[in-house]
Design a protein around this motif. Sequence first.
Motif, PDB file in Angstrom:
ATOM      1  N   SER A 192      48.149  71.485  36.709  1.00 59.64           N
ATOM      2  CA  SER A 192      47.572  70.722  37.817  1.00 59.64           C
ATOM      3  C   SER A 192      46.093  70.434  37.604  1.00 59.64           C
ATOM      4  O   SER A 192      45.564  69.444  38.141  1.00 59.64           O
ATOM      5  CB  SER A 192      47.775  71.472  39.137  1.00 59.64           C
ATOM      6  N   THR A 231      50.983  76.455  43.268  1.00 56.33           N
ATOM      7  CA  THR A 231      49.526  76.676  43.287  1.00 56.33           C
ATOM      8  C   THR A 231      49.248  78.118  42.895  1.00 56.33           C
ATOM      9  O   THR A 231      50.171  78.911  42.672  1.00 56.33           O
ATOM     10  CB  THR A 231      48.949  76.410  44.695  1.00 56.33           C
ATOM     11  N   ASN A 240      48.043  76.315  50.688  1.00 54.64           N
ATOM     12  CA  ASN A 240      48.549  76.154  49.322  1.00 54.64           C
ATOM     13  C   ASN A 240      49.966  75.583  49.309  1.00 54.64           C
ATOM     14  O   ASN A 240      50.321  74.780  48.450  1.00 54.64           O
ATOM     15  CB  ASN A 240      48.541  77.502  48.603  1.00 54.64           C
ATOM     16  N   SER A 244      50.964  72.034  47.528  1.00 55.50           N
ATOM     17  CA  SER A 244      52.029  71.910  46.519  1.00 55.50           C
ATOM     18  C   SER A 244      53.049  70.848  46.929  1.00 55.50           C
ATOM     19  O   SER A 244      53.580  70.124  46.083  1.00 55.50           O
ATOM     20  CB  SER A 244      52.712  73.256  46.293  1.00 55.50           C
ATOM     21  N   ARG A 289      48.650  77.064  38.628  1.00 50.86           N
ATOM     22  CA  ARG A 289      48.539  75.745  39.259  1.00 50.86           C
ATOM     23  C   ARG A 289      49.241  74.736  38.350  1.00 50.86           C
ATOM     24  O   ARG A 289      48.665  74.238  37.382  1.00 50.86           O
ATOM     25  CB  ARG A 289      47.069  75.370  39.455  1.00 50.86           C
TER      26      ARG A 289
END
Length: 303
Positions: A192, A231, A240, A244, A289
């Motif tokens: 990510s 995450t 979080n 996501s 992540r």
Amino acid sequence: MSRFYLCIFLLLTTNASFAESFNDDGGWYLGGKLGATVLDIEAANQTSDPDPSTASMGVVAGYNFNDFLSVESDLSSFGKFKQGAEPEKLVAFSTYLLGRYHVSDRAALYAKVGNSIIGNDLNLSGGIGLKYQISQQLELDTGYRLIGDVPNTEDDLYEFSVGINYKFGKNKPAPKVVPPAEPVIVPTTLNSNTLFKFNSAEISDSSALAKLAKKMSASHVEINVEIVAYTDTSGPEAYNLKLSKKRAEAVRDYFIKQGVNKQVINTAWKGEANPIASNKTRAGRIKNRRVDIIYIENNVVYH
């Protein structure tokens, strides 16, 4: 002699119940045999050569109905026996009902009962033996048989023989059907940090997604796409999970814009769940992540 035929009858009648597979017996077979013959001369018919013996030979043909029951015929020459002034050659044509009792995958005991024609006389005949499978088509046949009341002597003839049979229409074992292996699910994992802007669902680098989208949109067969976003544990858990979700949907929307059918795309978001590294270190949090993408084409997993 009546006891001998009684034993054969009992073996034939019990064979069907206990027969086991003998390399899938079935169909026609043809063979040849060599042996030794003894004529059991009774005292009243005794000659200067008591119980004479000769070599014998013959050809055999038969048909296996199944693993335990057959019909068989043979034409045999038993040599010449001196009964009176001139030796007489004995030739017999015999037909039998034969049953087998399998003692292993390759070996079977058998018993047979029938009639033998010698000259113009019909004589009761029977035998026992062992068949052993040498190969898919060849079997060894060793046996003993009795023909009663041979013409001109009215004495019993015994033969011990060894032969080889060749099976023609032998049933082949059915091929084993191996079910297709379940695909090994190995996802394409995109980091990510590279894919999105910091703390955002906005895509910043789509190069990796573009390669996957090109492969998916060019496919002419049934495909299935799974997108799962994660995450690390930095920040509130609820935040979080929501982040996501937005990232999974952002990847889905990108694929749809690139021509991938939205009907084959499924999304999921796991937030902080299922970490692949420790969240106690910066390097571990970077690994956690991520977005996992599973692309399945006709049950084959591509990654």
